[in-house]
Design a protein around this motif. Structure first.
Motif, short mmCIF file in Angstrom:
data_model
loop_
_atom_site.label_atom_id
_atom_site.label_comp_id
_atom_site.label_asym_id
_atom_site.label_seq_id
_atom_site.Cartn_x
_atom_site.Cartn_y
_atom_site.Cartn_z
N SER A 151 0.87 -1.24 0.06
CA SER A 151 0.07 -0.11 -0.15
C SER A 151 0.97 1.26 -0.17
O SER A 151 2.02 1.21 0.40
CB SER A 151 -0.95 0.03 1.26
N ILE A 152 0.35 2.42 -0.38
CA ILE A 152 0.95 3.67 -0.50
C ILE A 152 0.05 4.93 -0.73
O ILE A 152 -1.33 4.49 -0.90
CB ILE A 152 1.78 3.86 -1.89
N ASP A 153 0.22 5.85 0.03
CA ASP A 153 -0.66 6.84 0.17
C ASP A 153 0.19 8.12 0.34
O ASP A 153 1.16 8.24 1.07
CB ASP A 153 -1.46 6.86 1.47
N TRP A 154 -0.01 9.36 -0.41
CA TRP A 154 0.40 10.54 -0.52
C TRP A 154 -0.04 11.51 0.73
O TRP A 154 -1.33 11.18 1.38
CB TRP A 154 0.04 11.31 -1.55
N ALA A 202 3.95 7.64 2.04
CA ALA A 202 3.94 6.65 3.12
C ALA A 202 3.84 5.34 2.02
O ALA A 202 2.85 4.99 1.21
CB ALA A 202 3.18 6.67 3.97
N LEU A 203 4.66 4.30 2.41
CA LEU A 203 4.47 2.95 1.89
C LEU A 203 4.72 1.87 2.85
O LEU A 203 5.10 2.16 3.99
CB LEU A 203 5.43 2.77 0.76
N GLY A 204 3.85 0.97 2.73
CA GLY A 204 3.99 -0.15 3.58
C GLY A 204 4.12 -1.55 2.97
O GLY A 204 3.48 -1.81 1.74
N THR A 205 5.01 -2.55 3.41
CA THR A 205 5.34 -3.67 2.68
C THR A 205 4.29 -4.77 3.54
O THR A 205 3.79 -4.61 4.31
CB THR A 205 6.82 -3.97 2.82
#
Length: 508
Positions: A219-222, A232-235
């Motif tokens: 997931s990513i979100d500005w 932000a990014l999450g693995t």
């Protein structure tokens, strides 16, 4: 007329008349009779007397008689706008004098008020229908679609305005591998790498790459309007990082807490992260550790969305449970004595708060639910039901409210309704028509106003532009990212945005 009748009836008769003509003086002196109007009765003709006697009906007695319940009331088939004289009407046309008066006032004019109780069956209904049609035409106005509505934008041009190749994008339909920043940059995660493209300069930038131990980017979100260059990014392993797209460097990293990754969403400096274990973790970029943990779900949290005013956080999990958390009270609004108020029959990833009514929340369920529920979070009760339910029989992967008009867009995956014959039911036709599509619904009628087949495969995720007019969709199976112009802004901002972006390119 009535006074002459009265004096006629009070006359003494022939004996009184003879005594008057005989000239008996003493009798006249003793009686001193008052001259009666009957003395000039010789001026009345026999025709006049007949007319007076006919007109001397006792109307008071007839009209004073009340109608009994047994008296039948006549009903006619005449037009309601033209009066019809009943059988108890006054006899206005009984004498020549009353006829003259009635004609002077137009009461017996054949062209005006002389309807009959037995109208012709062909002329009156046709005239009535013509009058009603003409009246309805006066009150009915032709509705034209608003220039802000999707019907005037996506409905007239059912085609994408920009297409990007996305090879290697995550095939997980519950992932959120794409986001659109307020700096007009589209960021996309491809396996271990994150790229973004500036839609104004068309420059493509490789932002970062995660290690094999951290896993692929899920997931990513500005960041919001105040921090448009923060990403932000999450693995999948649960590592969360914050990157600066301008400096192309990492600003903060939160270590793996032993749980997998779900959805994520920014609220100022606070980042909400859904976890595979059912928890929702809140991070602050000004701190190196988590600030709080929301416990309420028991399965992976796919959907995470802050309200537009930042006061409430909505989360949806793999079991179809939806929770609303109050940021000020630090408590759940939807869990009362272990009774969950907001449920779906399938996984919930699609969440959207209304930008023009802060307590209005739309939630969408995946297979086998396929329904959109619209809730008023201020009126939730232990046995509350959604305000509106839209059944589509197709997996709902994302939802977006329009900030310019009262419309809701939904993106869809595949349908689980498989027709067994050539004759399709209504639910099968609805499911097949919304498969792999973008659908716009009006609110509060919840009518489907636009339906566009966006991809040849399921739509996994979508994001809305900063001006609230366009939508980017991604199909992992098709490996294609498409931009659709759905709405228009009231002031015309961004009207020509994307107008020349009909070319097909790659984002990396």
């Amino acid at each position: 007329m009535s006074s002459s009748v009265f004096y006629c009836y009070c006359h003494g008769g022939t004996d009184g008349i003879d005594s008057e003509y005989d000239g008996v003086a003493d009798t006249c002196a003793a009686i001193k009779r008052t001259p009666s109007r009957a003395n000039i009765s010789s001026t009345y003709s026999s025709r006049k007397r007949r007319r007076v006697s006919v007109a001397s009906l006792d109307l008071g007695r007839d009209l004073a008689t009340p109608l009994t319940p047994e008296t039948p009331i006549e009903e006619t088939n005449a037009d309601r706008f033209v009066t019809v004289r009943m059988s108890t009407s006054l006899p206005l046309n009984m004498t020549p004098r009353t006829n003259r008066i009635a004609k002077a006032f137009g009461l017996v004019d054949d062209r005006v008020l002389s309807p009959t109780d037995s109208p012709s069956p062909s002329s009156i209904p046709s005239l009535r229908s013509l009058l009603r049609r003409s009246a309805s035409g006066l009150f009915s106005t032709s509705r034209t679609a608003s220039l802000l509505s999707a019907k005037a934008n996506l409905g007239t041009r059912k085609h994408f305005v920009m297409a990007l190749d996305g090879p290697g994008i995550s095939t997980d339909l519950f992932a959120s591998p794409m986001a659109w920043s307020h700096a007009n940059c589209i960021g996309v995660a491809f396996k271990y790498d994150v790229y973004f493209q500036n839609l104004e300069s068309r420059a493509i930038v490789h932002l970062c790459r995660s290690s094999l131990s951290d896993g692929m980017v899920h997931s990513i979100d500005w960041g919001g309007e105040t921090k448009p260059h923060r990403l932000a990014l999450g693995t999948k392993a649960g590592v969360v990082r914050v990157m600066d797209s301008e400096k192309r460097m990492q600003t903060v990293e939160w270590v793996n807490d032993g749980h997998g990754m779900g959805g994520m969403h920014w609220n100022g400096d606070v980042l909400a992260v859904g976890r595979a274990g059912g928890n929702v973790t809140l991070f602050d970029v000004r701190m190196r550790a988590e600030i709080t943990k929301i416990v309420g779900h028991k399965r992976r949290v796919h959907g995470v969305k802050w309200s537009t005013d930042g006061r409430h956080l909505a989360t949806g999990d793999d079991g179809g449970i939806v929770h609303v958390w109050d940021h000020r009270a630090c408590d759940l609004l939807t869990n009362d004595d272990k009774h969950v108020r907001m449920k779906h029959k399938g996984p919930v990833k699609a969440l959207s708060w209304s930008p023009w009514q802060h307590d209005l929340l739309a939630t969408g369920g995946g297979s086998p639910d396929g329904e959109i529920h619209i809730w008023n979070t201020r009126k939730t009760a232990p046995s509350s039901e959604p305000m509106h339910t839209i059944s589509l029989q197709t997996a709902i992967t994302s939802l977006h409210w329009s900030p310019h008009c009262k419309e809701l867009l939904s993106t869809h995956g595949s349908s689980w309704t498989v027709p067994q014959s050539n004759v399709h039911s209504a639910s099968q036709v609805s499911a097949l028509s919304t498969e792999n599509s973008l659908v716009v619904h009006s609110y509060p009628s919840c009518e489907q106003i636009v339906n566009v087949k966006g991809h040849s495969a399921p739509v996994g995720h979508s994001c809305i532009s900063p001006d609230g007019c366009s939508i980017f969709t991604v199909s992992p199976v098709e490996e294609t990212i498409k931009m659709f112009r759905v709405w228009s802004a009231p002031d015309g901002k961004g009207k020509n945005e994307g107008g020349d972006m009909t070319l097909k390119s790659t984002i990396r």
